[in-house]
Design a protein around this motif. Structure first.
Motif, short mmCIF file in Angstrom:
data_model
loop_
_atom_site.label_atom_id
_atom_site.label_comp_id
_atom_site.label_asym_id
_atom_site.label_seq_id
_atom_site.Cartn_x
_atom_site.Cartn_y
_atom_site.Cartn_z
N SER A 72 0.82 -1.20 0.00
CA SER A 72 0.00 0.00 0.00
C SER A 72 0.86 1.26 0.00
CB SER A 72 -0.92 0.01 1.23
OG SER A 72 -0.14 -0.04 2.41
N ALA A 73 2.09 1.14 0.43
CA ALA A 73 2.99 2.29 0.47
C ALA A 73 4.29 1.94 -0.25
CB ALA A 73 3.30 2.68 1.91
N TYR A 74 4.69 2.81 -1.14
CA TYR A 74 5.91 2.56 -1.89
C TYR A 74 6.47 3.86 -2.44
CZ TYR A 74 2.52 2.67 -5.71
OH TYR A 74 1.51 3.03 -6.57
N SER A 75 7.74 3.81 -2.76
CA SER A 75 8.45 4.96 -3.34
C SER A 75 8.97 4.56 -4.71
CB SER A 75 9.63 5.37 -2.46
OG SER A 75 9.23 5.65 -1.13
N VAL A 76 8.92 5.51 -5.62
CA VAL A 76 9.50 5.32 -6.94
C VAL A 76 10.44 6.48 -7.21
CG1 VAL A 76 9.08 5.09 -9.42
CG2 VAL A 76 7.46 4.09 -7.78
N ALA A 77 11.59 6.15 -7.71
CA ALA A 77 12.61 7.19 -7.93
C ALA A 77 13.22 7.06 -9.31
CB ALA A 77 13.70 7.08 -6.87
N TRP A 78 13.81 8.17 -9.73
CA TRP A 78 14.60 8.20 -10.96
C TRP A 78 16.07 8.36 -10.60
CZ3 TRP A 78 13.09 7.13 -15.80
CH2 TRP A 78 11.72 7.16 -16.08
N PHE A 79 16.88 7.53 -11.24
CA PHE A 79 18.32 7.61 -11.10
C PHE A 79 18.93 7.81 -12.47
CE2 PHE A 79 19.04 6.22 -6.73
CZ PHE A 79 17.79 5.69 -6.40
N ARG A 80 20.17 8.24 -12.49
CA ARG A 80 20.86 8.34 -13.76
C ARG A 80 22.30 7.89 -13.57
NH1 ARG A 80 21.49 14.88 -14.67
NH2 ARG A 80 23.31 15.21 -13.32
N GLN A 81 22.88 7.46 -14.69
CA GLN A 81 24.27 7.02 -14.66
C GLN A 81 24.95 7.44 -15.95
OE1 GLN A 81 24.86 2.83 -13.88
NE2 GLN A 81 26.92 3.21 -13.11
N ALA A 82 25.95 8.31 -15.79
CA ALA A 82 26.74 8.73 -16.93
C ALA A 82 27.89 7.74 -17.14
CB ALA A 82 27.28 10.14 -16.69
#
Length: 124
Positions: A30-40
């Protein structure tokens, strides 16, 4: 099985914009986090922004504040990353990731589930 699929990457000139999408499925918590990451190339993966589904709270890395906006469409199970005023240093592979529960930070080790990534290239 949790799956995350990114899309929307591409090539733009400096100052341009892109909107990335992350469609997720299989998250039953019911509870969650979504994130954006990047990698050069040659660099470590770094977190850009995170959204928590309860209350839609967000956090941003300093390097994206004022330029990137993370948002979520609950009906579509999709998280977006609107990126404006892009610079060559924003070039890299962009990944979305999910964490069950509230994630206090943009530490990649906190996120369990990952997509395959979408490439963003910004030319000067």
């Amino acid at each position: 099985q949790v799956q995350l699929v990114e899309s929307g990457g591409g090539s733009v000139q400096a100052g341009g914009s892109l909107k990335l999408s992350c469609k997720y499925s299989g998250i039953t918590a019911s509870a969650y986090s979504v994130a954006w990451f990047r990698q050069a190339p040659g660099k470590e993966r770094e977190g850009a922004a995170r959204i928590y589904n309860l209350g839609e709270s967000t956090i941003y890395a300093d390097f994206v504040k004022g330029r990137f906006t993370i948002s979520r469409d609950a009906a579509k199970n999709t998280v977006y990353l609107q990126m404006n005023n892009l610079a060559p240093e924003d070039t890299g592979m962009y990944y979305c990731a999910a964490h069950v529960g509230y994630s206090y930070s943009l530490n990649a080790t906190s996120f369990t589930y990952w997509g395959q990534g979408t490439q963003v290239t910004v030319s000067s």
